[in-house]
Structure formats: structure tokens, C-alpha cells
Design an enzyme around this catalytic site. Structure first.
Site, short mmCIF file in Angstrom:
data_model
loop_
_atom_site.label_atom_id
_atom_site.label_comp_id
_atom_site.label_asym_id
_atom_site.label_seq_id
_atom_site.Cartn_x
_atom_site.Cartn_y
_atom_site.Cartn_z
N LYS A 220 -4.77 -8.41 -4.51
CA LYS A 220 -4.33 -9.96 -4.26
C LYS A 220 -5.49 -10.73 -4.36
O LYS A 220 -5.32 -11.86 -4.98
CB LYS A 220 -4.00 -9.77 -2.70
N ARG B 38 -0.06 -11.12 8.33
CA ARG B 38 -0.07 -9.89 8.05
C ARG B 38 0.88 -9.06 9.37
O ARG B 38 0.83 -7.92 9.34
CB ARG B 38 -1.55 -9.27 8.56
N ARG C 109 -15.20 -0.36 -5.10
CA ARG C 109 -14.95 -2.20 -5.35
C ARG C 109 -16.43 -2.66 -4.76
O ARG C 109 -17.14 -2.26 -3.82
CB ARG C 109 -14.07 -2.71 -4.38
N ARG D 102 -18.19 -3.83 0.86
CA ARG D 102 -17.96 -4.19 2.13
C ARG D 102 -18.13 -2.97 3.02
O ARG D 102 -17.70 -1.74 2.73
CB ARG D 102 -16.61 -4.70 2.08
N ARG E 98 -6.75 0.72 7.94
CA ARG E 98 -6.22 -0.64 7.51
C ARG E 98 -4.79 -0.38 6.43
O ARG E 98 -4.08 -1.24 6.87
CB ARG E 98 -7.08 -1.45 6.26
P1 AP5 Z 1 -8.96 -6.56 -4.77
O1 AP5 Z 1 -8.33 -7.59 -5.44
O2 AP5 Z 1 -10.39 -6.93 -4.18
O3 AP5 Z 1 -7.76 -6.06 -3.74
P2 AP5 Z 1 -7.13 -6.79 -2.57
O4 AP5 Z 1 -5.46 -6.62 -2.40
O5 AP5 Z 1 -7.57 -8.26 -2.48
O6 AP5 Z 1 -7.68 -5.82 -1.21
P3 AP5 Z 1 -8.57 -6.20 0.16
O7 AP5 Z 1 -9.03 -4.86 0.48
O8 AP5 Z 1 -9.39 -7.34 -0.13
O9 AP5 Z 1 -7.19 -6.54 1.02
P4 AP5 Z 1 -7.32 -6.74 2.40
O10 AP5 Z 1 -6.11 -7.20 2.68
O11 AP5 Z 1 -7.43 -5.32 3.22
O12 AP5 Z 1 -8.80 -7.24 3.07
P5 AP5 Z 1 -9.10 -8.68 3.67
O13 AP5 Z 1 -10.26 -9.10 2.97
O14 AP5 Z 1 -7.78 -9.50 3.46
O15 AP5 Z 1 -9.07 -5.39 -5.58
C1 AP5 Z 1 -9.61 -4.16 -5.15
C2 AP5 Z 1 -10.50 -3.48 -6.15
O16 AP5 Z 1 -9.50 -3.00 -7.18
C3 AP5 Z 1 -11.36 -4.45 -6.88
O17 AP5 Z 1 -12.47 -3.52 -7.34
C4 AP5 Z 1 -10.58 -4.71 -8.38
O18 AP5 Z 1 -11.52 -5.00 -9.23
C5 AP5 Z 1 -9.71 -3.42 -8.54
N1 AP5 Z 1 -8.47 -3.96 -9.06
C6 AP5 Z 1 -7.87 -4.90 -8.80
N2 AP5 Z 1 -6.55 -4.89 -9.57
C7 AP5 Z 1 -6.61 -3.73 -10.31
C8 AP5 Z 1 -5.70 -3.27 -11.43
N3 AP5 Z 1 -4.61 -3.86 -11.66
N4 AP5 Z 1 -6.18 -2.11 -11.97
C9 AP5 Z 1 -7.34 -1.45 -11.65
N5 AP5 Z 1 -8.30 -1.99 -10.65
C10 AP5 Z 1 -7.92 -2.87 -10.05
O19 AP5 Z 1 -9.14 -8.48 4.98
C11 AP5 Z 1 -10.42 -7.67 5.62
C12 AP5 Z 1 -10.33 -7.47 7.30
O20 AP5 Z 1 -10.20 -9.01 7.73
C13 AP5 Z 1 -9.02 -6.78 7.83
O21 AP5 Z 1 -9.10 -5.62 7.74
C14 AP5 Z 1 -9.10 -7.62 9.19
O22 AP5 Z 1 -10.09 -7.06 10.14
C15 AP5 Z 1 -9.31 -9.01 8.85
N6 AP5 Z 1 -8.34 -9.96 8.46
C16 AP5 Z 1 -7.87 -10.46 7.47
N7 AP5 Z 1 -6.84 -11.20 7.47
C17 AP5 Z 1 -6.31 -11.01 8.69
C18 AP5 Z 1 -5.28 -11.65 9.44
N8 AP5 Z 1 -4.29 -12.25 8.75
N9 AP5 Z 1 -4.97 -11.12 10.68
C19 AP5 Z 1 -5.89 -10.21 11.23
N10 AP5 Z 1 -6.91 -9.87 10.67
C20 AP5 Z 1 -7.23 -10.19 9.42
#
Ligand code: AP5
Length: 208
Positions: free
Chosen positions: A13, A87, A121, A154, A165
Site C-alpha cells: 500500500k 480498518r 522491510r 519498525r 496484525r
Molecule cells: P509496504 O509498501 O511498506 O507495505 P504496506 O502494505 O504499506 O504494509 P504496512 O505494514 O505498512 O501496512 P500496515 O497497514 O500494517 O501498517 P501501518 O503503518 O498502516 O511494503 C512492504 C515491503 O514489501 C517493503 O519492503 C516493500 O519494498 C516490499 N514490497 C512492496 N511491494 C512489493 C512487491 N510488489 N514485490 C516485492 N516486494 C514488495 O500501521 C501500523 C500500525 O498503526 C497498526 O498496526 C496500528 O497499530 C496503527 N494503525 C494504523 N492505521 C490504523 C487505523 N486505521 N486504526 C487503528 N490503528 C491504526
């Protein structure tokens, strides 16, 4: 135009959102980044948020919805890519009350692929560029290509937190897709297991 990117942890994402920003100049709004910034500020709220995030739990809707409302007020005119929000069905209902959604994109990957990607990552704390030591390493080991900052892993990317998660994602976030389908919002499903540029190409074709 307001777009929601939905997908399991590691589906790409954040990676795809950055590419969409370059091409369409929309605002990338990641609740994860916004909450990490609050945590890094050291404020009383930030300390509370930090502990929740490091355990891989969801932050309360009350806190997250307030952050989203402020972001919508600030960036509505530019158009927003929502990454990591909503979410839960409760968050989806709140978003509906403050913004109109034009499209929902679901990026699909398996849990095994998610864990593999997340464990390798790293990202730049300054410019937020995302790297992967297996598939997209920086040119110089350990430092960001853009600004030379040391890249970091992270806390919530440890396997136990990732599994938690992922389980929350399947239980609480996936049902949101049916919610948008019922509300007749355009849904695009994209195979996220392919290389980044192929995923992006299909994403752009879908959004037209
Ligand atoms: P990346 O693009 O970073 O993946 P992502 O989908 O953004 O994954 P996240 O782990 O960041 O999502 P998340 O939703 O858990 O975390 P968030 O920060 O929102 O890619 C991942 C890796 O894969 C990278 O190394 C990249 O290079 C590689 N990659 C990407 N595409 C690829 C491909 N096609 N092929 C190969 N490699 C690839 O949330 C973190 C925390 O915040 C949550 O756990 C929660 O505590 C809190 N939080 C956030 N939003 C909310 C909410 N709405 N409500 C409540 N709590 C929340």
C-alpha cells in the site's frame, strides 16, 4: 479524487501510494505514518499510541478518526490516497461522514508473502522511502538513497506482531470491502504478488 488502498501488511500500500503521488499528485495519507509521528513526538498521547502500535494492536477509533478528520479538512481539494484507513466498519462509517470515496483498491497477497516482505522491510525515518533488503535494497547498505539517513526497521515488524496484525486484517478490515460493494463504490482487486511496477501498471489502468 479520493482513493482507499486496502491490503494486508506488506501488500505494498505504502509503496504503491508513493508511486501514485508522483504520477497524480494526490495527497498520500497514511494513518500508520501519522500515528508514528505522534509516537515520536513523545507527547502523552504519543507514548500511549507507541505501546499499542509496538504490540501490533489497533489504535482506538476515537484517536484515529480525529487525525483523519483533520487530514480531510486540510487536503480534500487535492484529493487523498487513504493508506491504512479505514480498518474497521466503524472507521468506514466515520469516513463516509467526512469524505466522498471514488474508488477502493484491494491489493491481494498471501500471509506467507506478507511475513516474508515485512521481515526484510526497512524505511527512511526522514523521507519515508521504503526499502526491502531482499527485493529493493538501497544503493549503499543501510542508508537512504534520497538523503543518506540511516534506514530503520519498525518495532511492529517482528514476526509475532505481524501475525497479530494479519489476523486483525482478516477479521476486521476485509469485511470493509463488502461494505463498499454494498454502497456501490468502485472496487478494483489487484494481484499484489507481482513485481512493484506490474502492480502499479494495473493500478493505473484500473483507475483510468
Ligand atoms: P509496504 O509498501 O511498506 O507495505 P504496506 O502494505 O504499506 O504494509 P504496512 O505494514 O505498512 O501496512 P500496515 O497497514 O500494517 O501498517 P501501518 O503503518 O498502516 O511494503 C512492504 C515491503 O514489501 C517493503 O519492503 C516493500 O519494498 C516490499 N514490497 C512492496 N511491494 C512489493 C512487491 N510488489 N514485490 C516485492 N516486494 C514488495 O500501521 C501500523 C500500525 O498503526 C497498526 O498496526 C496500528 O497499530 C496503527 N494503525 C494504523 N492505521 C490504523 C487505523 N486505521 N486504526 C487503528 N490503528 C491504526
Amino acid at each position: 479524487m479520493n482513493i482507499i488502498l486496502i491490503g494486508a501488511q506488506g501488500s505494498g500500500k505504502g509503496t504503491q501510494a508513493q508511486k501514485l503521488v508522483e504520477k497524480y499528485h494526490l495527497k498520500h495519507f497514511s494513518t500508520g505514518d501519522a500515528l508514528r509521528a505522534e509516537a515520536a513526538s513523545g507527547s502523552p498521547l504519543g507514548l500511549k499510541v507507541k505501546a499499542i502500535m509496538e504490540a501490533g494492536e489497533l489504535v482506538s477509533a476515537e484517536i484515529v478518526n480525529e487525525i483523519v478528520k483533520n487530514a480531510v479538512e486540510k487536503h480534500q481539494e487535492q484529493g487523498i490516497i487513504f493508506d491504512g484507513y479505514p480498518r474497521t466498519l466503524e472507521q468506514a462509517a466515520f469516513l463516509e461522514s467526512v469524505a466522498e470515496i471514488d474508488a477502493v483498491v484491494e491489493i491481494e497477497i498471501t500471509d506467507d508473502e506478507a511475513v516474508k516482505r515485512i521481515s526484510s522491510r526497512y524505511s527512511c525515518p526522514k523521507c519515508k522511502a521504503v526499502y526491502n533488503t531482499q527485493t529493493k535494497p538501497p544503493k549503499k547498505v543501510g542508508v537512504c538513497d534520497n538523503d543518506g539517513e540511516a534506514i530503520v526497521q519498525r518495532e511492529d515488524d517482528k514476526e509475532a506482531a505481524v501475525r497479530k496484525r494479519l489476523s486483525d486484517y482478516h477479521a476486521q478490515t476485509e469485511p470493509i470491502i463488502d461494505y463498499y460493494e454494498d454502497n456501490e463504490v468502485s472496487i478494483y482487486r489487484i494481484d499484489g504478488q507481482r513485481p512493484v511496477d506490474e502492480v502499479f501498471e494495473e493500478l493505473c489502468e484500473s483507475l483510468g
